[in-house]
Enzyme design. Sequence first.
Site, PDB file in Angstrom:
ATOM      1  N   THR A  72       0.849  -1.198   0.000  1.00 20.46           N
ATOM      2  CA  THR A  72       0.000   0.000   0.000  1.00 20.46           C
ATOM      3  C   THR A  72       0.881   1.242   0.000  1.00 20.46           C
ATOM      4  O   THR A  72       0.688   2.176  -0.800  1.00 20.46           O
ATOM      5  CB  THR A  72      -0.915   0.017   1.250  1.00 20.46           C
ATOM      6  OG1 THR A  72      -1.765  -1.125   1.193  1.00 20.46           O
ATOM      7  CG2 THR A  72      -1.745   1.278   1.326  1.00 20.46           C
ATOM      8  N   ASN A 144      -5.492  -9.515  -7.459  1.00 23.16           N
ATOM      9  CA  ASN A 144      -5.631 -10.148  -6.150  1.00 23.16           C
ATOM     10  C   ASN A 144      -6.950 -10.891  -5.970  1.00 23.16           C
ATOM     11  O   ASN A 144      -7.077 -11.715  -5.085  1.00 23.16           O
ATOM     12  CB  ASN A 144      -5.476  -9.098  -5.043  1.00 23.16           C
ATOM     13  CG  ASN A 144      -6.279  -7.851  -5.298  1.00 23.16           C
ATOM     14  OD1 ASN A 144      -6.078  -7.179  -6.300  1.00 23.16           O
ATOM     15  ND2 ASN A 144      -7.202  -7.549  -4.420  1.00 23.16           N
ATOM     16  N   GLN A 183       0.781  -9.681  -5.643  1.00 18.86           N
ATOM     17  CA  GLN A 183       0.262 -11.051  -5.734  1.00 18.86           C
ATOM     18  C   GLN A 183       1.089 -11.924  -6.671  1.00 18.86           C
ATOM     19  O   GLN A 183       0.889 -13.133  -6.730  1.00 18.86           O
ATOM     20  CB  GLN A 183      -1.195 -11.038  -6.222  1.00 18.86           C
ATOM     21  CG  GLN A 183      -2.165 -10.407  -5.243  1.00 18.86           C
ATOM     22  CD  GLN A 183      -2.393 -11.246  -3.985  1.00 18.86           C
ATOM     23  OE1 GLN A 183      -2.072 -12.438  -3.942  1.00 18.86           O
ATOM     24  NE2 GLN A 183      -2.936 -10.623  -2.961  1.00 18.86           N
ATOM     25  N   THR A 241      13.702   5.688  10.990  1.00 18.24           N
ATOM     26  CA  THR A 241      14.693   4.640  11.256  1.00 18.24           C
ATOM     27  C   THR A 241      14.266   3.357  10.561  1.00 18.24           C
ATOM     28  O   THR A 241      13.116   2.932  10.682  1.00 18.24           O
ATOM     29  CB  THR A 241      14.821   4.408  12.781  1.00 18.24           C
ATOM     30  OG1 THR A 241      15.155   5.658  13.380  1.00 18.24           O
ATOM     31  CG2 THR A 241      15.894   3.375  13.094  1.00 18.24           C
ATOM     32  N   CYS A 329      -9.036  -7.561   1.266  1.00 16.96           N
ATOM     33  CA  CYS A 329      -8.672  -6.193   1.624  1.00 16.96           C
ATOM     34  C   CYS A 329      -9.873  -5.273   1.581  1.00 16.96           C
ATOM     35  O   CYS A 329      -9.861  -4.200   2.157  1.00 16.96           O
ATOM     36  CB  CYS A 329      -7.600  -5.661   0.680  1.00 16.96           C
ATOM     37  SG  CYS A 329      -6.082  -6.591   0.807  1.00 16.96           S
TER      38      CYS A 329
END
Length: 378
Positions: A72, A144, A183, A241, A329
């Site tokens: 994403t 997907n 996918q 980080t 999703c």
Amino acid sequence: MEEIYLDFAAATPVASEVLAAMAPFWSEDFYNPSASYLAARGVRETLESARASVASVLGAKSSEVIFTAGATEANNLAIHGVMRQFPGANCVVSAIEHESVLAPANECDCRLATVATDGRIDLAKLAELIDKNTALVAVMYANNEIGTIQPLKEVAKLVTKERTARAASGNKLPIYLLTDAAQAANYLDLHVSRLGVDLMSLNGGKIYGPKQSGCLFVKTGVKLLPLISGGGQENNLRSGTENVAASVGLAKALELAQEVRASESKRLAELQNYFFSQLAKLIPDASVNGSLKHRLPNNLHITLPGQDNERLIFALDAAGIMVAAGSACSASGEESSHVLTAIGLGDASARASLRLTMGRTTTKAQLDECLKSLCRLA
Ligand code: PLP
């Protein structure tokens, strides 16, 4: 009761080798890779080896791999990263993209490229939509929901043709090709120059690596604006980080996926054929959605006319079988899946559809059990 998991497109378990490779970076090797002492420099080296390992699977340079927290984020970085530089430009995306492409693309001047009823992009229509103001074309590698594999090389040819025309006419607007390979990574060749893509997003959580791990391939010369600014990590494109454990996990998962790609693809394609042929015998009015030929080997997307997929999912779950309706999703949405709508399925057929996706632990016996339950319930 044995649990039968058939939702590998939604999530995969982390492979033990991946877990083992990641473990030190949560404990003894916890150092910030930007610190100067020897121990931290060792962690930096490991992070850079992980990047080199991902790059080698993609046939790319290390400097072209930007680690992100999943696909994403990679898709958002690619789309906003290009489009925010060119406010007057448009992007052309396939109608069956994942929401993580459609949502950022819809914040721009976005044109949707239709697909045929087999779920493959209509190249002629795509060509018509690309014009002198198109800065980005996004076509996913494999879908997907229905597992359809797109003709990426052909799409890349269209983009190259437009780029060449611009060079001749003095149009300075760049045009890039993004592919979402979240996918595809378990089963398909990821070599970026063979595919002809400029940007490619990957996701660890679908390839037996950790969730919230992923990366964006950014071809040398492609300029992006960052989504997250700060300390300048990841070549200034993704400050914060670095998540060393996740990056090491992604690299290991990708390495393993590459190792078993051919054998798993063959094994699953046989299981896929078996499932479809048994289904045709046992439930003759069932149909398969999406191309049979250009299809991920682990995808079984079916419609069982007259059935309600929500009821089936609960009933199968009660029998220990985990499957999905459409895309996990977007499972919260009440509306029909945009992918099934795009391939011409009406609401009733979409509601009668199930997505079963296989993985490394799927066996023929599990499919038999699932078919038995489907016959009992449908
Ligand atoms: N792209 C595709 C094709 C997907 O299937 C998914 C997840 O299902 C994503 C992007 C988003 O991945 P993530 O939720 O890990 O960011």
